[in-house]
Structure formats: structure tokens, C-alpha cells
Design a protein around this motif. Structure first.
Motif, PDB file in Angstrom:
ATOM      1  N   GLY A 133       8.613   2.621   2.394  1.00 38.12           N
ATOM      2  CA  GLY A 133       8.644   3.966   3.259  1.00 38.12           C
ATOM      3  C   GLY A 133       9.397   3.493   4.244  1.00 38.12           C
ATOM      4  O   GLY A 133      10.002   2.653   4.475  1.00 38.12           O
ATOM      5  N   ILE A 134       9.437   4.575   5.258  1.00 35.66           N
ATOM      6  CA  ILE A 134      10.074   4.444   6.426  1.00 35.66           C
ATOM      7  C   ILE A 134       9.068   4.847   7.681  1.00 35.66           C
ATOM      8  O   ILE A 134       8.572   5.932   7.513  1.00 35.66           O
ATOM      9  N   SER A 135       9.058   3.839   8.501  1.00 32.44           N
ATOM     10  CA  SER A 135       8.065   4.606   9.534  1.00 32.44           C
ATOM     11  C   SER A 135       8.569   3.895  10.832  1.00 32.44           C
ATOM     12  O   SER A 135       8.793   2.865  10.996  1.00 32.44           O
ATOM     13  N   ASN A 136       9.061   4.916  11.918  1.00 30.62           N
ATOM     14  CA  ASN A 136       9.343   4.449  13.218  1.00 30.62           C
ATOM     15  C   ASN A 136      10.854   3.669  12.912  1.00 30.62           C
ATOM     16  O   ASN A 136      11.117   2.704  13.556  1.00 30.62           O
ATOM     17  N   VAL A 193       8.770  -0.178   5.419  1.00 30.87           N
ATOM     18  CA  VAL A 193       7.411  -0.463   5.339  1.00 30.87           C
ATOM     19  C   VAL A 193       7.453  -0.281   3.858  1.00 30.87           C
ATOM     20  O   VAL A 193       7.845   0.343   3.107  1.00 30.87           O
ATOM     21  N   TYR A 194       6.111  -1.366   3.283  1.00 31.49           N
ATOM     22  CA  TYR A 194       5.776  -1.397   2.297  1.00 31.49           C
ATOM     23  C   TYR A 194       4.257  -0.635   2.150  1.00 31.49           C
ATOM     24  O   TYR A 194       3.301  -0.925   2.658  1.00 31.49           O
ATOM     25  N   VAL A 195       4.070   0.378   1.168  1.00 27.19           N
ATOM     26  CA  VAL A 195       2.924   1.055   1.284  1.00 27.19           C
ATOM     27  C   VAL A 195       2.283   1.070  -0.094  1.00 27.19           C
ATOM     28  O   VAL A 195       2.996   1.528  -1.071  1.00 27.19           O
ATOM     29  N   PRO A 196       0.887   0.543  -0.390  1.00 24.55           N
ATOM     30  CA  PRO A 196       0.492   0.509  -1.572  1.00 24.55           C
ATOM     31  C   PRO A 196       0.619   1.601  -2.153  1.00 24.55           C
ATOM     32  O   PRO A 196       0.213   2.511  -1.577  1.00 24.55           O
ATOM     33  N   PHE A 197       0.484   1.849  -3.645  1.00 21.17           N
ATOM     34  CA  PHE A 197       0.485   2.991  -4.178  1.00 21.17           C
ATOM     35  C   PHE A 197      -0.677   3.968  -3.905  1.00 21.17           C
ATOM     36  O   PHE A 197      -0.749   4.922  -3.703  1.00 21.17           O
ATOM     37  N   SER A 198      -2.031   3.124  -4.025  1.00 19.21           N
ATOM     38  CA  SER A 198      -3.034   3.852  -3.624  1.00 19.21           C
ATOM     39  C   SER A 198      -3.238   4.485  -2.513  1.00 19.21           C
ATOM     40  O   SER A 198      -3.714   5.651  -2.242  1.00 19.21           O
ATOM     41  N   LYS A 199      -2.461   3.960  -1.166  1.00 19.59           N
ATOM     42  CA  LYS A 199      -2.305   4.752   0.102  1.00 19.59           C
ATOM     43  C   LYS A 199      -1.409   5.874  -0.112  1.00 19.59           C
ATOM     44  O   LYS A 199      -1.639   6.948   0.324  1.00 19.59           O
ATOM     45  N   ALA A 200      -0.261   5.634  -0.836  1.00 17.65           N
ATOM     46  CA  ALA A 200       0.875   6.639  -0.842  1.00 17.65           C
ATOM     47  C   ALA A 200       0.475   7.745  -1.390  1.00 17.65           C
ATOM     48  O   ALA A 200       0.866   8.857  -1.069  1.00 17.65           O
ATOM     49  N   ILE A 201      -0.200   7.741  -2.469  1.00 17.58           N
ATOM     50  CA  ILE A 201      -0.580   8.847  -3.188  1.00 17.58           C
ATOM     51  C   ILE A 201      -1.629   9.910  -3.011  1.00 17.58           C
ATOM     52  O   ILE A 201      -2.461  10.568  -3.320  1.00 17.58           O
ATOM     53  N   LYS A 202      -2.594   9.197  -1.647  1.00 11.17           N
ATOM     54  CA  LYS A 202      -3.658   9.975  -1.000  1.00 11.17           C
ATOM     55  C   LYS A 202      -3.270  11.364  -0.747  1.00 11.17           C
ATOM     56  O   LYS A 202      -2.227  11.633  -0.349  1.00 11.17           O
ATOM     57  N   LYS A 203      -4.093  12.236  -1.082  1.00  6.91           N
ATOM     58  CA  LYS A 203      -3.789  13.658  -0.949  1.00  6.91           C
ATOM     59  C   LYS A 203      -3.480  14.163   0.163  1.00  6.91           C
ATOM     60  O   LYS A 203      -3.178  15.240   0.467  1.00  6.91           O
TER      61      LYS A 203
END
Ligand SMILES: Nc1ncnc2c1ncn2[C@@H]1O[C@H](COP(=O)(O)OP(=O)(O)O)[C@@H](O)[C@H]1O
Ligand SMILES: O=P(O)(O)OC[C@H]1O[C@](O)(COP(=O)(O)O)[C@@H](O)[C@@H]1O
Ligand SMILES: [Mg+2]
Length: 326
Positions: free
Chosen positions: A292-295, A299-309
Motif C-alpha cells: 500500500g501507500i501511506s503518506n 507500506v506492507y499491509v497484512p491481507f487480514s487488515k487490508a480486506i477489513k470491510k
């Protein structure tokens, strides 16, 4: 897990402008770092139907400017079952593919997560969707282009809305997310955005009309996010016809044109950076993360977090919109 030699790449779910730039970046960065690359056609479906070809650097020449995806995309029901994923795994082994880069939205990354967990298979995700509904990244590939397309369409509708002194409800995509509607409304100078994120908190239509909407204007434009929660533009127009018959209402549903077109510079750069970072992540032994991109940082975002609704909207944007529409 043995060292990775060959990387498979696929696009899945709804296509998004910039997917080709991402395919190019993943392919070229992988070859640059000494990996072999294989292109998998039609998303997860291609893993079941064995549509896989070797990708060289020439396979991705002249595509950075193209909308859609040269790898095609699909929605694949079979991949949602363990049996389907087993077949996919067998195909990957047969082609000696050791890691997968999946470019897609929340559904595609949910699939990658299930697959990675079941087979201990290295998967890296890239956020590719116009909806911007992936948690942990400020933007997804395709979102900026879709936003610009919406802005251009609304500019055109405004001409006729003003001439006829009408109220227009313009429905935009986003599935269950209001990012396109909210930022599209700000970019096009619309009066309001009706979005799913706050639909259960307030009656946005009643609030709009009661706030003295259109007091000093002869036409109005409201962007509506498609969603069962907002009811969509048609349902709102019917309500206005019944409850506020003094308005001359029209509806315009922008539809799939929002998914097409040549990607903006912003999307091309985002896709190039994220695609390149996917290979860095694999070299860095990262597994099962979305890039992902943040500021402005990768960034590396675990799949479980990325797909949070529940990727939140920035509520201050609602205030900005309200303030600027008086
Ligand atoms: N929970 C899941 N488990 C396994 N595969 C999934 C899951 N959800 C989605 N997929 C796969 O990802 C594909 C694309 O998902 P979809 O939600 O349609 O698009 P997007 O990735 O753009 O959000 C689906 O057709 C299916 O093959
Ligand atoms: O292509 P379809 O099946 O008509 O799907 C439409 C949906 O796809 C999108 O355009 C993109 O969504 P995804 O990226 O999650 O696939 C949504 O905004 C829209 O609701
Ligand atoms: Mg999605």
C-alpha cells in the motif's frame, strides 16, 4: 519454502485503469532482479483452465498508457471452494510458479489470503480497484482515474442541469464505499454526496432539503454512491418526486464508463511504485501482504487488515462539501 525462481502474476475482479502499469512494473522489476515471470490470464479462472504464458520484458511494452488489463480479468466462483483452490495450486506447481502477485480488489485479496494460508504459498497483493475500498492504503490503483472521469462527466451534466434549472442525481460506482461519490462531489463542485458510510446515521436527503438546499441556485447536482444502503439515484429521485414535487428531477447513472480510459499520471506512478515494491517485498521475505501507500511511503499491509470491510471515510470532507455548497 525453497527459494523463489518464478513469479506468477494475475489481475482479478473488476478491472481498473493502471492495472497494466502494475503488470509492467511487476514484470520488469522481477526480471531486473533475476526472476522468471509467467502471466496468468483471466484471474483465478486462468489457474483452473491453465491459461499461463511466459512473460518477457517485451510482453509489457507499450501498455503503461492503456486502460483495462492485458491479462484480462474474471470473477471465478470455483476459487471460493477448497476444491477449486486445490486445482489452482496443482496448476501453479505444474508451471513451477513459486510465488503469486495478485492485482485486484478486496475479493481478490480475500482469495489470495485463503490460498496463501491453505498451501503456505507466498502471495503478494496490489490494490487494484476504482472503489478505493482497501484498508491500509491511502489510494488504490484506478481510483484517481475514475475520479477524474466522474469529474469530467459531471462538468458536462452541469451544462444541461443549469440550462433547464433541474436537480440531478448522478449515481457513481463504489460498491459499498462512498469515496468516489464524496471526492467526486468535491472535485465537481456538487451540492452534496449521498454515501453509504453515513446512511444509517442520518436521512441524507431530508437533511439536504431541510438545510435550505438550492436557496440561491437554479440547478443542483447531487452525487449518489451506488449501494443498497443509499438505495441508489433512482430510489432517491422517486422519493423527491413524492415528497418534494416542486423539484424537476433527473437521474444519470454513470456506470461502467467509470472503469475505462487511459490511467492518469497519478495512477501510473502509483502502479509503478507498488508493482516494483511487490518484488522488493518478495526479496525481503515478506509473505501474504498487500503493498500500500501511506503518506507517500510504501507500506506492507497484512491481507487480514487490508480486506477489513470498514475503511473509514475522512469525515472532514463532508464538512468541506457542506461549507462549499452554500
Ligand atoms: N472469500 C473468498 N475466497 C476465495 N476467493 C475469493 C473470495 N472472495 C473473492 N474471491 C475471488 O476473487 C474474485 C474477485 O472478487 P470480487 O469481489 O468480484 O472483485 P474484487 O477483487 O475486485 O473486489 C472472485 O470472483 C473470486 O474468484
Ligand atoms: O463489473 P460488474 O460485475 O458490473 O461490477 C460492478 C462493480 O465493480 C466495480 O466497478 C469495481 O469493484 P471491484 O474492484 O471490487 O470489482 C464496483 O464499483 C461495482 O459495484
Ligand atoms: Mg471489491
Amino acid at each position: 519454502m525453497a527459494a523463489i525462481k518464478t513469479i506468477g502474476i494475475l489481475t482479478s475482479g473488476g478491472d481498473a485503469p493502471g492495472m497494466n502499469a502494475a503488470i509492467r512494473a511487476v514484470t520488469r522489476s522481477a526480471i531486473f532482479s533475476g526472476f522468471k515471470v509467467k502471466g496468468i490470464y483471466r484471474g483465478y479462472k486462468g489457474l483452473l483452465t491453465n491459461e499461463i504464458v511466459d512473460f518477457k520484458t517485451q510482453n509489457v511494452s507499450n501498455i503503461i498508457q492503456m486502460g483495462g488489463t492485458i491479462l484480462k480479468t474474471a470473477r471465478c466462483q470455483e476459487f471460493k471452494s477448497p476444491e477449486g483452490r486445490q486445482l489452482a495450486y496443482d496448476t501453479l506447481r505444474q508451471h513451477e510458479i513459486d510465488a503469486l502477485v495478485v492485482i485486484g480488489g478486496d475479493g481478490s485479496l480475500s482469495g489470495a489470503r485463503a490460498f496463501a494460508t491453505e498451501f503456505n504459498f507466498p502471495c503478494i497483493g496490489l490494490p487494484g480497484t476504482i472503489d478505493n475500498d482497501l484498508y491500509g492504503t491511502d489510494e488504490t490503483i484506478g481510483y484517481d482515474t475514475a475520479l477524474n472521469t466522474i469529474m469530467e462527466c459531471v462538468d458536462k451534466i452541469r451544462d444541461t442541469a443549469t440550462s433547464h434549472e433541474r436537480l440531478f442525481f448522478i449515481e457513481v460506482m463504489g460498491r459499498d464505499a462512498g469515496f468516489l461519490a464524496l471526492n467526486g462531489a468535491i472535485a465537481s463542485g456538487a451540492e452534496a454526496a449521498i454515501i453509504p458510510e453515513i446512511s444509517t446515521e442520518v436521512d441524507q436527503l431530508a437533511e439536504l432539503i431541510q438545510n435550505g438546499f438550492r436557496k440561491s441556485k437554479n440547478s443542483s447536482i447531487v452525487l449518489v454512491a451506488e449501494s443498497p444502503v443509499t438505495g441508489g439515484a433512482m430510489a432517491l429521485a422517486e422519493r423527491v418526486n413524492k415528497e418534494y414535487p416542486e423539484y424537476d428531477v433527473r437521474v444519470s447513472i454513470l456506470g461502467h464508463l467509470q472503469r475505462g480510459g487511459s490511467p492518469t499520471a497519478r495512477d501510473r506512478i502509483l502502479a509503478s511504485r507498488l508493482g516494483s515494491a511487490a518484488i522488493d517485498a518478495l526479496l525481503d521475505d515478506q509473505r501474504n501482504v498487500m503493498i500500500g501507500i501511506s503518506n507517500d511511503e510504501i507500506v506492507y499491509v497484512p491481507f487480514s487488515k487490508a480486506i477489513k470491510k470498514d475503511k473509514p471515510i475522512n469525515r472532514s470532507l463532508l464538512d468541506t462539501l457542506r461549507r462549499l455548497s452554500i
